[in-house]
Scaffold this motif. Structure first.
Motif, PDB file in Angstrom:
ATOM      1  N   ARG A  96       0.793  -1.216   0.000  1.00  0.00           N
ATOM      2  CA  ARG A  96      -0.078   0.042   0.013  1.00  0.00           C
ATOM      3  C   ARG A  96       0.930   1.287   0.154  1.00  0.00           C
ATOM      4  O   ARG A  96       0.459   2.402   0.491  1.00  0.00           O
ATOM      5  CB  ARG A  96      -0.964  -0.050   1.299  1.00  0.00           C
ATOM      6  CG  ARG A  96      -2.102  -1.281   1.081  1.00  0.00           C
ATOM      7  CD  ARG A  96      -3.006  -1.103   1.986  1.00  0.00           C
ATOM      8  NE  ARG A  96      -3.995  -0.021   1.418  1.00  0.00           N
ATOM      9  CZ  ARG A  96      -5.059  -0.049   0.551  1.00  0.00           C
ATOM     10  NH1 ARG A  96      -4.918  -1.421  -0.096  1.00  0.00           N
ATOM     11  NH2 ARG A  96      -5.485   1.077   0.145  1.00  0.00           N
ATOM     12  N   ASP A  97       2.013   1.313  -0.441  1.00  0.00           N
ATOM     13  CA  ASP A  97       2.982   2.342  -0.809  1.00  0.00           C
ATOM     14  C   ASP A  97       3.811   2.271  -2.091  1.00  0.00           C
ATOM     15  O   ASP A  97       3.409   1.403  -2.723  1.00  0.00           O
ATOM     16  CB  ASP A  97       3.923   2.556   0.451  1.00  0.00           C
ATOM     17  CG  ASP A  97       4.829   1.773   0.413  1.00  0.00           C
ATOM     18  OD1 ASP A  97       4.848   0.643  -0.267  1.00  0.00           O
ATOM     19  OD2 ASP A  97       5.608   1.761   1.515  1.00  0.00           O
ATOM     20  N   GLY A  98       4.358   3.241  -2.505  1.00  0.00           N
ATOM     21  CA  GLY A  98       5.276   2.912  -3.782  1.00  0.00           C
ATOM     22  C   GLY A  98       4.295   3.435  -5.005  1.00  0.00           C
ATOM     23  O   GLY A  98       3.157   3.681  -4.881  1.00  0.00           O
ATOM     24  N   ILE A  99       4.817   3.064  -6.205  1.00  0.00           N
ATOM     25  CA  ILE A  99       3.993   3.202  -7.342  1.00  0.00           C
ATOM     26  C   ILE A  99       4.002   1.916  -8.269  1.00  0.00           C
ATOM     27  O   ILE A  99       5.024   1.157  -8.132  1.00  0.00           O
ATOM     28  CB  ILE A  99       4.916   4.332  -8.259  1.00  0.00           C
ATOM     29  CG1 ILE A  99       6.239   3.910  -8.467  1.00  0.00           C
ATOM     30  CG2 ILE A  99       4.809   5.631  -7.478  1.00  0.00           C
ATOM     31  CD1 ILE A  99       6.809   5.019  -9.831  1.00  0.00           C
ATOM     32  N   HIS A 100       2.809   1.651  -8.776  1.00  0.00           N
ATOM     33  CA  HIS A 100       2.554   0.564  -9.467  1.00  0.00           C
ATOM     34  C   HIS A 100       2.581   1.064 -10.987  1.00  0.00           C
ATOM     35  O   HIS A 100       1.929   1.871 -11.754  1.00  0.00           O
ATOM     36  CB  HIS A 100       0.850  -0.015  -9.251  1.00  0.00           C
ATOM     37  CG  HIS A 100       0.725  -1.191 -10.103  1.00  0.00           C
ATOM     38  ND1 HIS A 100      -0.828  -1.424 -10.044  1.00  0.00           N
ATOM     39  CD2 HIS A 100       1.516  -2.051 -10.658  1.00  0.00           C
ATOM     40  CE1 HIS A 100      -0.600  -2.526 -10.960  1.00  0.00           C
ATOM     41  NE2 HIS A 100       0.516  -2.920 -11.083  1.00  0.00           N
ATOM     42  N   ASP A 246      -3.283   0.759  10.773  1.00  0.00           N
ATOM     43  CA  ASP A 246      -2.276  -0.064  11.521  1.00  0.00           C
ATOM     44  C   ASP A 246      -1.035  -0.159  10.879  1.00  0.00           C
ATOM     45  O   ASP A 246      -0.032  -0.454  11.564  1.00  0.00           O
ATOM     46  CB  ASP A 246      -3.096  -1.399  11.781  1.00  0.00           C
ATOM     47  CG  ASP A 246      -3.127  -2.169  10.533  1.00  0.00           C
ATOM     48  OD1 ASP A 246      -2.672  -1.798   9.540  1.00  0.00           O
ATOM     49  OD2 ASP A 246      -3.643  -3.402  10.721  1.00  0.00           O
ATOM     50  N   GLN A 247      -0.734   0.770   9.801  1.00  0.00           N
ATOM     51  CA  GLN A 247       0.547   0.419   9.262  1.00  0.00           C
ATOM     52  C   GLN A 247       1.270   1.780   9.243  1.00  0.00           C
ATOM     53  O   GLN A 247       2.493   1.881   9.109  1.00  0.00           O
ATOM     54  CB  GLN A 247       0.529   0.383   7.686  1.00  0.00           C
ATOM     55  CG  GLN A 247       0.151  -1.011   7.227  1.00  0.00           C
ATOM     56  CD  GLN A 247      -0.037  -1.159   5.851  1.00  0.00           C
ATOM     57  OE1 GLN A 247      -0.670  -0.530   5.029  1.00  0.00           O
ATOM     58  NE2 GLN A 247       0.812  -2.089   5.146  1.00  0.00           N
ATOM     59  N   PRO A 257      -0.288  -0.712  17.309  1.00  0.00           N
ATOM     60  CA  PRO A 257      -0.949   0.024  16.141  1.00  0.00           C
ATOM     61  C   PRO A 257      -2.337   0.425  16.310  1.00  0.00           C
ATOM     62  O   PRO A 257      -3.100  -0.298  17.021  1.00  0.00           O
ATOM     63  CB  PRO A 257      -0.601  -1.105  15.307  1.00  0.00           C
ATOM     64  CG  PRO A 257       0.266  -1.966  15.864  1.00  0.00           C
ATOM     65  CD  PRO A 257       0.161  -1.956  17.257  1.00  0.00           C
ATOM     66  N   GLU A 258      -2.697   1.535  15.580  1.00  0.00           N
ATOM     67  CA  GLU A 258      -4.176   1.884  15.633  1.00  0.00           C
ATOM     68  C   GLU A 258      -5.001   1.109  14.706  1.00  0.00           C
ATOM     69  O   GLU A 258      -4.562   0.569  13.635  1.00  0.00           O
ATOM     70  CB  GLU A 258      -4.285   3.161  15.316  1.00  0.00           C
ATOM     71  CG  GLU A 258      -5.554   3.746  15.098  1.00  0.00           C
ATOM     72  CD  GLU A 258      -6.286   4.367  16.507  1.00  0.00           C
ATOM     73  OE1 GLU A 258      -7.364   4.604  16.486  1.00  0.00           O
ATOM     74  OE2 GLU A 258      -5.769   3.825  17.470  1.00  0.00           O
ATOM     75  N   ARG A 259      -6.243   0.743  15.113  1.00  0.00           N
ATOM     76  CA  ARG A 259      -6.830  -0.329  14.335  1.00  0.00           C
ATOM     77  C   ARG A 259      -7.782   0.461  13.492  1.00  0.00           C
ATOM     78  O   ARG A 259      -8.259   1.698  13.831  1.00  0.00           O
ATOM     79  CB  ARG A 259      -7.850  -1.317  15.225  1.00  0.00           C
ATOM     80  CG  ARG A 259      -6.729  -2.155  16.014  1.00  0.00           C
ATOM     81  CD  ARG A 259      -5.753  -2.946  15.057  1.00  0.00           C
ATOM     82  NE  ARG A 259      -4.795  -3.955  15.912  1.00  0.00           N
ATOM     83  CZ  ARG A 259      -3.988  -4.530  15.222  1.00  0.00           C
ATOM     84  NH1 ARG A 259      -3.820  -4.538  13.750  1.00  0.00           N
ATOM     85  NH2 ARG A 259      -3.087  -5.143  15.820  1.00  0.00           N
ATOM     86  N   GLU A 260      -8.634  -0.054  12.556  1.00  0.00           N
ATOM     87  CA  GLU A 260      -9.270   0.477  11.593  1.00  0.00           C
ATOM     88  C   GLU A 260     -10.565   0.675  12.440  1.00  0.00           C
ATOM     89  O   GLU A 260     -11.176  -0.298  13.029  1.00  0.00           O
ATOM     90  CB  GLU A 260      -9.715  -0.112  10.467  1.00  0.00           C
ATOM     91  CG  GLU A 260      -8.488  -0.095   9.456  1.00  0.00           C
ATOM     92  CD  GLU A 260      -8.145   1.193   8.637  1.00  0.00           C
ATOM     93  OE1 GLU A 260      -9.147   1.976   8.576  1.00  0.00           O
ATOM     94  OE2 GLU A 260      -7.057   1.283   7.972  1.00  0.00           O
TER      95      GLU A 260
END
Length: 260
Positions: A96-100, A246-247, A257-260
């Protein structure tokens, strides 16, 4: 809510702009929203250069294109930023980071996984990829009706001291205000980053803009009005994924970590 929706809809423009000049009214409005950003002791350490002169834009574009060609040709770009590249949707969902990198010419698609290897670099050279990317970059910058150079006052910007951090923080806030405002004006914005990667090219832009000794050139952006029907560049990527709570968010301590 309109403001929050606009922030969540923020985009970076990878493609071309319309050739229409950016109105003076909109240029000054963007400067006003930048001016509204917070800065340490209200020092307002940022300075801006609005660049509309076609010859200047063409010269910056040439430098940007040549920088891109050199970075790709030498393998520097992929080596320096390899940790941000994703080649599958699955990988993006997990990280869920970077570029695709999801849009490539046909001949390159089978070799995406080899892009970081000597063999992959050799193939890209044979296929003329560095020159192609450099020329694409040149055209994007050259076709932009407005460039924006961002500078800091060296009286406030002193790297290694807290004032250096405060100044960069304030500049970032000012640019984020601009970035969030362009969408409301039907405009787009993109960082012209490649000249910064090669010191002699970055110096050439400073000389072109006649940056005085008491200012530090920090960044250059291209801006313009968005076309109604925008085709993707031949080599393009998407980066809409964002980390889950949480990430990157913790509760009370860094151990929870914080949960959704």
């Amino acid at each position: 809510m309109d403001l929050i929706d606009g922030m969540l809809a923020r985009r970076t423009t990878n493609g071309p702009f319309r050739p229409d000049p950016v109105s003076r009214e909109h240029q000054h409005l963007l400067m006003r929203v930048a001016q509204a950003a917070p800065s340490h002791f209200n020092s307002q350490p940022w300075r801006f250069v609005l660049i509309e002169n076609p010859d200047t834009i063409a010269q910056v574009a040439g430098i940007a294109g040549q920088s891109m060609t050199e970075l790709i040709e030498g393998g520097v770009f992929f080596e320096r930023y390899r940790r941000y590249f994703r080649f599958t949707e699955k990988e993006m969902e997990e990280r869920r980071d970077g570029i695709h990198i999801d849009h490539l010419p046909g001949p390159l698609k089978p070799f995406t996984r080899q892009v970081f290897s000597d063999a992959g670099l050799k193939l890209m050279r044979q296929l003329g990829v560095p020159k192609k990317l450099g020329e694409d970059n040149r055209k994007l910058v050259a076709g932009s009706p407005l460039l924006l150079a961002v500078l800091l006052d060296k009286g406030e910007y002193r790297p290694g001291e807290l004032s250096g951090f405060y100044s960069v923080f304030g500049m970032g806030a000012a640019m984020e205000n601009i970035w969030n405002a362009v969408g409301a004006l039907g405009m787009g914005i993109q960082f012209v980053s490649t000249p910064m990667e090669i010191p002699r090219h970055w110096q050439a832009i400073q000389d072109l803009l006649r940056v005085p000794g008491d200012l530090e050139l920090m960044a250059v952006y291209r801006l313009g009005y968005l076309p109604h029907d925008q085709a993707r560049p031949s080599i393009d990527w998407s980066s809409r994924h964002r980390k889950r709570l949480d990430q990157f968010v913790y509760r009370d301590t860094c151990e929870q970590p914080e949960r959704e």
